[in-house]
Design a protein around this motif. Structure first.
Motif, PDB file in Angstrom:
ATOM      1  N   TYR A 221     -57.463  64.004  -7.083  1.00  0.00           N
ATOM      2  CA  TYR A 221     -57.508  63.053  -8.191  1.00  0.00           C
ATOM      3  C   TYR A 221     -57.861  63.779  -9.489  1.00  0.00           C
ATOM      4  O   TYR A 221     -58.989  64.257  -9.656  1.00  0.00           O
ATOM      5  CB  TYR A 221     -58.561  61.990  -7.878  1.00  0.00           C
ATOM      6  CG  TYR A 221     -58.765  60.992  -8.987  1.00  0.00           C
ATOM      7  CD1 TYR A 221     -57.725  60.154  -9.362  1.00  0.00           C
ATOM      8  CD2 TYR A 221     -59.976  60.891  -9.653  1.00  0.00           C
ATOM      9  CE1 TYR A 221     -57.887  59.238 -10.385  1.00  0.00           C
ATOM     10  CE2 TYR A 221     -60.153  59.975 -10.673  1.00  0.00           C
ATOM     11  CZ  TYR A 221     -59.100  59.155 -11.037  1.00  0.00           C
ATOM     12  OH  TYR A 221     -59.266  58.258 -12.056  1.00  0.00           O
ATOM     13  N   THR A 260     -62.860  62.666  -1.566  1.00  0.00           N
ATOM     14  CA  THR A 260     -62.432  61.294  -1.287  1.00  0.00           C
ATOM     15  C   THR A 260     -62.291  61.150   0.230  1.00  0.00           C
ATOM     16  O   THR A 260     -61.184  61.114   0.757  1.00  0.00           O
ATOM     17  CB  THR A 260     -61.081  61.014  -1.978  1.00  0.00           C
ATOM     18  OG1 THR A 260     -60.158  62.062  -1.634  1.00  0.00           O
ATOM     19  CG2 THR A 260     -61.217  60.972  -3.487  1.00  0.00           C
ATOM     20  N   SER A 262     -62.849  58.819   2.549  1.00  0.00           N
ATOM     21  CA  SER A 262     -62.345  57.637   3.271  1.00  0.00           C
ATOM     22  C   SER A 262     -60.837  57.706   3.460  1.00  0.00           C
ATOM     23  O   SER A 262     -60.332  57.578   4.574  1.00  0.00           O
ATOM     24  CB  SER A 262     -62.670  56.358   2.516  1.00  0.00           C
ATOM     25  OG  SER A 262     -64.041  56.148   2.500  1.00  0.00           O
ATOM     26  N   GLN A 264     -58.196  60.298   1.746  1.00  0.00           N
ATOM     27  CA  GLN A 264     -58.081  61.354   0.745  1.00  0.00           C
ATOM     28  C   GLN A 264     -56.975  60.999  -0.253  1.00  0.00           C
ATOM     29  O   GLN A 264     -55.905  60.493   0.130  1.00  0.00           O
ATOM     30  CB  GLN A 264     -57.812  62.704   1.432  1.00  0.00           C
ATOM     31  CG  GLN A 264     -58.130  63.902   0.556  1.00  0.00           C
ATOM     32  CD  GLN A 264     -56.990  64.291  -0.371  1.00  0.00           C
ATOM     33  OE1 GLN A 264     -55.834  64.045  -0.066  1.00  0.00           O
ATOM     34  NE2 GLN A 264     -57.326  64.886  -1.509  1.00  0.00           N
ATOM     35  N   TYR A 265     -57.268  61.233  -1.528  1.00  0.00           N
ATOM     36  CA  TYR A 265     -56.312  60.957  -2.593  1.00  0.00           C
ATOM     37  C   TYR A 265     -55.598  62.254  -2.906  1.00  0.00           C
ATOM     38  O   TYR A 265     -56.262  63.204  -3.329  1.00  0.00           O
ATOM     39  CB  TYR A 265     -57.060  60.449  -3.827  1.00  0.00           C
ATOM     40  CG  TYR A 265     -56.190  59.990  -4.966  1.00  0.00           C
ATOM     41  CD1 TYR A 265     -55.916  58.641  -5.168  1.00  0.00           C
ATOM     42  CD2 TYR A 265     -55.621  60.906  -5.855  1.00  0.00           C
ATOM     43  CE1 TYR A 265     -55.116  58.217  -6.212  1.00  0.00           C
ATOM     44  CE2 TYR A 265     -54.806  60.480  -6.899  1.00  0.00           C
ATOM     45  CZ  TYR A 265     -54.566  59.139  -7.066  1.00  0.00           C
ATOM     46  OH  TYR A 265     -53.755  58.715  -8.096  1.00  0.00           O
ATOM     47  N   GLU A 292     -68.868  61.344  -3.888  1.00  0.00           N
ATOM     48  CA  GLU A 292     -68.010  60.735  -2.872  1.00  0.00           C
ATOM     49  C   GLU A 292     -67.298  59.565  -3.531  1.00  0.00           C
ATOM     50  O   GLU A 292     -67.904  58.537  -3.815  1.00  0.00           O
ATOM     51  CB  GLU A 292     -68.875  60.233  -1.709  1.00  0.00           C
ATOM     52  CG  GLU A 292     -68.085  59.445  -0.690  1.00  0.00           C
ATOM     53  CD  GLU A 292     -68.942  58.966   0.475  1.00  0.00           C
ATOM     54  OE1 GLU A 292     -70.154  58.739   0.283  1.00  0.00           O
ATOM     55  OE2 GLU A 292     -68.388  58.828   1.581  1.00  0.00           O
ATOM     56  N   ASP A 293     -66.007  59.723  -3.797  1.00  0.00           N
ATOM     57  CA  ASP A 293     -65.256  58.660  -4.457  1.00  0.00           C
ATOM     58  C   ASP A 293     -64.609  57.796  -3.386  1.00  0.00           C
ATOM     59  O   ASP A 293     -63.680  58.224  -2.710  1.00  0.00           O
ATOM     60  CB  ASP A 293     -64.208  59.268  -5.394  1.00  0.00           C
ATOM     61  CG  ASP A 293     -63.464  58.192  -6.188  1.00  0.00           C
ATOM     62  OD1 ASP A 293     -63.764  56.990  -6.008  1.00  0.00           O
ATOM     63  OD2 ASP A 293     -62.583  58.548  -6.978  1.00  0.00           O
ATOM     64  N   ASP A 294     -65.113  56.580  -3.266  1.00  0.00           N
ATOM     65  CA  ASP A 294     -64.618  55.663  -2.227  1.00  0.00           C
ATOM     66  C   ASP A 294     -63.735  54.608  -2.895  1.00  0.00           C
ATOM     67  O   ASP A 294     -63.893  53.418  -2.694  1.00  0.00           O
ATOM     68  CB  ASP A 294     -65.829  54.995  -1.551  1.00  0.00           C
ATOM     69  CG  ASP A 294     -65.499  54.551  -0.132  1.00  0.00           C
ATOM     70  OD1 ASP A 294     -64.437  54.935   0.387  1.00  0.00           O
ATOM     71  OD2 ASP A 294     -66.307  53.802   0.443  1.00  0.00           O
ATOM     72  N   TYR A 295     -62.770  55.117  -3.680  1.00  0.00           N
ATOM     73  CA  TYR A 295     -62.015  54.257  -4.603  1.00  0.00           C
ATOM     74  C   TYR A 295     -61.322  53.090  -3.932  1.00  0.00           C
ATOM     75  O   TYR A 295     -61.220  52.013  -4.486  1.00  0.00           O
ATOM     76  CB  TYR A 295     -61.021  55.090  -5.411  1.00  0.00           C
ATOM     77  CG  TYR A 295     -59.988  55.772  -4.542  1.00  0.00           C
ATOM     78  CD1 TYR A 295     -60.341  56.877  -3.789  1.00  0.00           C
ATOM     79  CD2 TYR A 295     -58.695  55.291  -4.455  1.00  0.00           C
ATOM     80  CE1 TYR A 295     -59.425  57.493  -2.960  1.00  0.00           C
ATOM     81  CE2 TYR A 295     -57.770  55.905  -3.634  1.00  0.00           C
ATOM     82  CZ  TYR A 295     -58.148  56.998  -2.892  1.00  0.00           C
ATOM     83  OH  TYR A 295     -57.244  57.594  -2.075  1.00  0.00           O
TER      84      TYR A 295
END
Lengths: 480, 480
Positions: A221, A260, A262, A264-265, A292-295
């Motif tokens: 990202y 990321t 959860s 992966q982006y 931790e980006d859980d977008y």
């Protein structure tokens, strides 16, 4: 002069403007245009009123207004004088109209660099399939939400003491995050920011010193890259294997790592527990912090969502970043960061200094929306819907593009990565798709290390079956 | 093992949790606690189902979930194996609870400096007289506003193509600013940000390079100092005379100048046209840019408000900064910056990179509130009300404090400066007032150059006559 001035003024008695305003504006104009020279004496307000047939009040107000603005100088018992030093010497000034005028302003190196940035991709037009990152906002319960919002706005006068992060929303969201994402925190560790990007900037500014190293995923990202670079960090792109970021000891020790886990982006891969623990052990050993980006961690299709890194970490060095813009609708403009308990006060101060605060009215509406169960109900309904769309998309791409695209089945989220053959010009392909009405993002735009991987990043969540089938047909025609 | 495992599991059939979830959580727990060792084989899901009296599906889901999370490894035709490398070696980890845990995180120099910052003053309790900066929100038409907000939220699904700055609000605000503030701009020069502070950070980041010089007023608004320092600038405090900032050639040439010409913060003085033009000429000659903060320019009590610097400037180098939080209510969280036309695209990109975007729903509600005349109606009503309160305050302070305080009559705005005798300890005085229930801000907190000026900054707009009289009595008792 006493005779001259009335001839220079043209007051209209039944115009839209009051006589006072007309008189003030016209006198100011005569001064700024130089027709009344600096040092020149004006008639007294009594004389002016008489010669123009105005009330004394009207003339006095005009003169006093001009005195307040500094165009004329008043002194007791004397007539007003046009002030000195009112010329801007416009002959030397550049023209102020046109886009060229401001180009002379020198902007910072950071601002210049923005013009070369490929992030964010901006689609100014109406969203079209398969634009990534979009939820299906047609499905959002806008009526229920607007009732929450109205109620919160009506109750605003009752909330006079206002922390910047609303405790009822902190508590409602914490209950959700503990149960559904495995977060370990107390409520006031959750800070609300206008966007996830502002959350990234907040953590980056608070932790990074110019010259510090920061790791990002590649592909990954780019919003993280630009936030870290803006804070002066040296960003290292860390390649992925099937489990996510490959923790390597070859690179400089990072101060901050962005992942990321959860979904992966952009690959949609889930980071398994082994790699999660390896990453946490590495952070412990080196003193690095983790974002931790859980977008879009809310939407998980294979079994249950995996617990967040934040809840696994043995010490508080994980900053958990989330947003409501995927699970509600993009325009809500509320993101959040779960910060370590010891840093709450410091981060709230940083929020104020950066000005990244959000309306308590919206925070309060969201607290009600969550507490009433509307949030979880919507997430569950969307999870079923999006899972179906993911499967439809996988099927449509298999039918239309066959072996031209190798599609990874994402464990969750709202988009997938369709890999092309190595060295395909995926940016050119993406541009051709755009012309045909299909939006995608080229994988090379999200790669920050040297590799021959190529692909298209495609969103499936916001489109119904018919839209998916149609756009897949166009895509199939173009890739074949 | 096949016999042992069932003995380690305790499933409750009529508990709140599904059997799948109980089984998954308990198996995961056994693995993380080391009771099932890395490499150990588990029963197959068929065997597990049989020995526990569960359905085959329940056992399969649990095993697959753990495999997805990485706790167990599956391979075709073989029994599941507990994965390797799942220990965090917690013995070396610090305790994660308590505020001490996170103190080990090294924060940036900027973040450390926040702890020493006196800005912003934070009053966590309910607002009390004479806390500066507050509008009287009891007078705001919350019902009308909440109707605008609800309508805007219900119409959200109709707005699928969304620029980040909402054209209807840009147009409605521009019409207002042109007529009432003398702004010269086209609508899309207006950008909306969460707070005026975010607007300051935006301009600072886009213009300032580390080591650049920036000028601020002294006394003045510390939010500007901190935004410029965060961007790496060297901030020079420029003293004021009765007309405002004294433009001096002794200091280093600035790249950016921050001024509050409508009602200087905190003195309330109006910068007359001569000084305005001198400032503009200086900026032209040196290539400096100007931030004109018109934070409460809406409220002007002597004649009409004076036209903004922005509209006088011969070339586009003035950034006009405003906020709705004074003229509506603090929690609205919408500020705005009018940027030069040539820089619109660059600044919108900078907004996205910094994540300082605001909800289009709120922007749309505000556009309706302005277009329907509710905004101007409220501003006019508040101007009358606040003028009366200013006069009440002047009278009450004269009565209660007499010659102990020299009060400057502000030309507008929501607060005034009451000067104490030179070398008074105004911070101590402010602390004593706070204990007695009266909020103020010491002038020395807003002074950035060496001077013997002392005083108290007091807000009058948010308090009714009775509250003003009561608080003035307390203040009078303490200063005498």
């Amino acid at each position: 002069m006493d005779d001259l001035l009335p001839g220079m003024l043209h007051l209209v008695r039944d115009g839209g403007e009051t006589l006072t305003r007309q008189l003030t504006d016209q006198l100011r104009g005569l001064i700024t245009k130089g027709r009344l020279a600096p040092g020149q004496r004006l008639p007294s307000s009594r004389e002016l009123a008489q010669s123009l047939g105005l009330s004394r009040n009207t003339a006095s107000f005009a003169i006093e207004q001009l005195a307040a603005e500094g165009y004329v100088t008043l002194s007791a018992g004397r007539r007003p004088v046009v002030a000195e030093g009112l010329s801007l010497d416009r002959s030397k000034s550049p023209p102020r109209s046109g886009r060229g005028g401001g180009a002379r302003i020198r902007v910072s190196a950071w601002a210049s660099s923005l013009q070369r940035s490929v992030w964010p991709p901006i689609h100014k037009e109406r969203p079209r399939p398969f634009q990534p990152g979009l939820a299906d906002e047609r499905e959002f319960p806008h009526d229920e939400w607007s009732r929450c919002l109205r109620r919160a706005a009506r109750n605003a006068p009752l909330r006079r003491d206002r922390p910047i992060n609303h405790p009822p929303l902190q508590e409602a969201l914490l209950r959700h995050l503990v149960v559904h994402r495995g977060i370990k925190a107390v409520a006031n560790q959750i800070l609300f920011v206008p966007t996830a990007q502002a959350g990234l900037a907040l953590v980056a500014n608070a932790l990074l010193e110019p010259g510090d190293h920061a790791w990002v995923e590649s592909p990954g990202y780019a919003g993280a890259n630009v936030a870290f670079e803006a804070a002066g960090a040296i960003v290292s792109a860390v390649p992925l294997d099937s489990q996510g970021m490959v923790i390597s000891s070859h690179k400089e020790t990072p101060r901050l790592i962005f992942v990321t886990p959860s979904h992966q982006y952009p690959t949609g891969r889930l980071m398994p527990i082994g790699r999660r623990l390896e990453l946490l052990r590495f952070a412990e050993a080196t003193g690095a912090c983790i974002i931790e980006d859980d977008y879009d961690g809310e939407f998980h299709y294979e079994a249950r969502p995996v617990a967040a890194l934040q809840g696994l970490a043995p010490s508080p060095r994980v900053f958990y970043l989330g947003t409501f813009s995927k699970a509600t609708y993009a325009d809500i403009r509320i993101g959040y960061v779960v910060v370590p308990e010891a840093l709450i006060d410091l981060f709230e101060l940083a929020q104020r200094h950066m000005g990244i605060l959000t309306s308590i009215t919206i925070q309060d509406a969201l607290a009600e929306f969550i507490s009433a169960g509307a949030y979880l109900g919507h997430v569950r309904r969307m999870t079923r819907l999006y899972r179906g769309r993911r499967d439809r998309m996988l099927q449509a791409l298999a039918t239309e593009a066959g072996n031209r695209l190798a599609v990874e089945t994402p464990a969750g989220g709202m988009q997938l990565l369709a890999r092309c053959r190595p060295r395909t010009n995926d940016q050119q392909l993406s541009a051709r798709l755009l012309e045909a009405g299909v939006v995608s993002r080229a994988l090379t735009r999200m790669l920050y290390h040297k590799t021959e991987e190529r692909g298209l990043f495609l969103g499936f969540a916001a489109w119904n079956d018919k839209e998916i089938d149609q756009a897949a047909r166009i895509l199939g025609r173009i890739v074949r």
